[in-house]
Design a protein around this motif. Structure first.
Motif, PDB file in Angstrom:
ATOM      1  N   SER A  19     -10.376   5.493   4.263  1.00  0.00           N
ATOM      2  CA  SER A  19      -9.283   5.183   3.348  1.00  0.00           C
ATOM      3  C   SER A  19      -7.982   4.947   4.114  1.00  0.00           C
ATOM      4  O   SER A  19      -7.733   5.562   5.142  1.00  0.00           O
ATOM      5  N   ASP A  20      -7.180   4.041   3.601  1.00  0.00           N
ATOM      6  CA  ASP A  20      -5.892   3.708   4.209  1.00  0.00           C
ATOM      7  C   ASP A  20      -4.817   4.543   3.516  1.00  0.00           C
ATOM      8  O   ASP A  20      -4.446   4.270   2.376  1.00  0.00           O
ATOM      9  N   ILE A  23      -1.818   2.981   1.601  1.00  0.00           N
ATOM     10  CA  ILE A  23      -2.030   2.523   0.219  1.00  0.00           C
ATOM     11  C   ILE A  23      -1.871   3.699  -0.733  1.00  0.00           C
ATOM     12  O   ILE A  23      -1.247   3.579  -1.790  1.00  0.00           O
ATOM     13  N   GLN A  26       1.731   4.256  -1.334  1.00  0.00           N
ATOM     14  CA  GLN A  26       2.309   3.251  -2.235  1.00  0.00           C
ATOM     15  C   GLN A  26       1.898   3.508  -3.679  1.00  0.00           C
ATOM     16  O   GLN A  26       2.726   3.419  -4.587  1.00  0.00           O
ATOM     17  N   ASP A  41     -12.110   2.921  -0.609  1.00  0.00           N
ATOM     18  CA  ASP A  41     -11.242   2.061  -1.411  1.00  0.00           C
ATOM     19  C   ASP A  41     -10.617   2.867  -2.549  1.00  0.00           C
ATOM     20  O   ASP A  41     -11.190   3.845  -3.019  1.00  0.00           O
ATOM     21  N   TYR A  42      -9.447   2.431  -2.994  1.00  0.00           N
ATOM     22  CA  TYR A  42      -8.724   3.096  -4.076  1.00  0.00           C
ATOM     23  C   TYR A  42      -9.162   2.494  -5.404  1.00  0.00           C
ATOM     24  O   TYR A  42      -9.040   1.291  -5.623  1.00  0.00           O
ATOM     25  N   VAL A  58      -8.295  -1.287  -4.897  1.00  0.00           N
ATOM     26  CA  VAL A  58      -7.470  -1.759  -3.794  1.00  0.00           C
ATOM     27  C   VAL A  58      -8.255  -1.395  -2.548  1.00  0.00           C
ATOM     28  O   VAL A  58      -8.492  -0.212  -2.265  1.00  0.00           O
ATOM     29  N   SER A  60      -9.250  -0.636   1.175  1.00  0.00           N
ATOM     30  CA  SER A  60      -8.596  -0.064   2.348  1.00  0.00           C
ATOM     31  C   SER A  60      -8.743  -0.980   3.557  1.00  0.00           C
ATOM     32  O   SER A  60      -7.846  -1.067   4.388  1.00  0.00           O
ATOM     33  N   ARG A  71      -4.949  -7.850   2.584  1.00  0.00           N
ATOM     34  CA  ARG A  71      -5.570  -6.786   1.803  1.00  0.00           C
ATOM     35  C   ARG A  71      -6.063  -7.400   0.500  1.00  0.00           C
ATOM     36  O   ARG A  71      -5.423  -8.274  -0.067  1.00  0.00           O
ATOM     37  N   LEU A 127       2.308  -5.017  -4.246  1.00  0.00           N
ATOM     38  CA  LEU A 127       0.978  -4.470  -4.536  1.00  0.00           C
ATOM     39  C   LEU A 127       0.804  -4.294  -6.041  1.00  0.00           C
ATOM     40  O   LEU A 127      -0.221  -4.669  -6.601  1.00  0.00           O
TER      41      LEU A 127
END
Length: 152
Positions: A19-20, A23, A26, A41-42, A58, A60, A71, A127
């Protein structure tokens, strides 16, 4: 900024190794509820104005092409039960992609996913706009192709 509120849910699931975190920060700034799926992923579900919901991811992972870093935001709009997409559905997806301001339809296994690609370093507001475009576009086509069903 998205005009829709995220459905109540878990604020943050256990973060996967892929996971990023940027993000997540944000999405926290935007007060969006999310979970992190097995791919890192989100995943979010948004309540829409007409008592419908829409799923969105969203990603990652960041995709690169030359000096570009992108992205992806994905939202499902249609699922085929088996086999290939009927030509009328595939052509409808192509027509919708042609008129879209940002994003386009792709096939992912048995699903048609609306994908918006943004700069990997996009701001939280950018985003949010991309998420908003994805969920509204995917839900609109889902309603059309399924005669009002709300699977996603």
């Amino acid at each position: 900024m998205a005009l829709l509120a995220c459905a109540p849910g878990t604020a943050l699931a256990q973060k996967g190794p892929a996971s990023d975190a940027a993000i997540g920060r944000q999405l926290d700034t935007l007060d969006y509820n999310y979970e992190i799926d097995a791919d890192g992923d989100y995943q979010m579900v948004f309540d829409l104005d007409d008592e419908r919901t829409q799923l969105v991811y969203v990603r990652s992972a960041i995709e690169n092409y030359g000096s570009l870093s992108v992205r992806e935001i994905w939202s499902p709009g249609f699922r085929i039960k088996q086999g290939e997409f009927p030509a009328v559905i595939a052509n409808r997806l192509l027509l919708d992609s042609n008129s879209a301001k940002i994003g386009s339809w792709v096939r992912q296994g048995d699903m048609a996913m609306y994908v918006v690609k943004i700069d990997a370093n996009a701001s939280a507001d950018q985003l949010s706009d991309a998420i908003d475009a994805a969920i509204k576009t995917a839900d609109k086509l889902e309603q059309e192709l399924t005669l009002g069903a709300d699977e996603f």
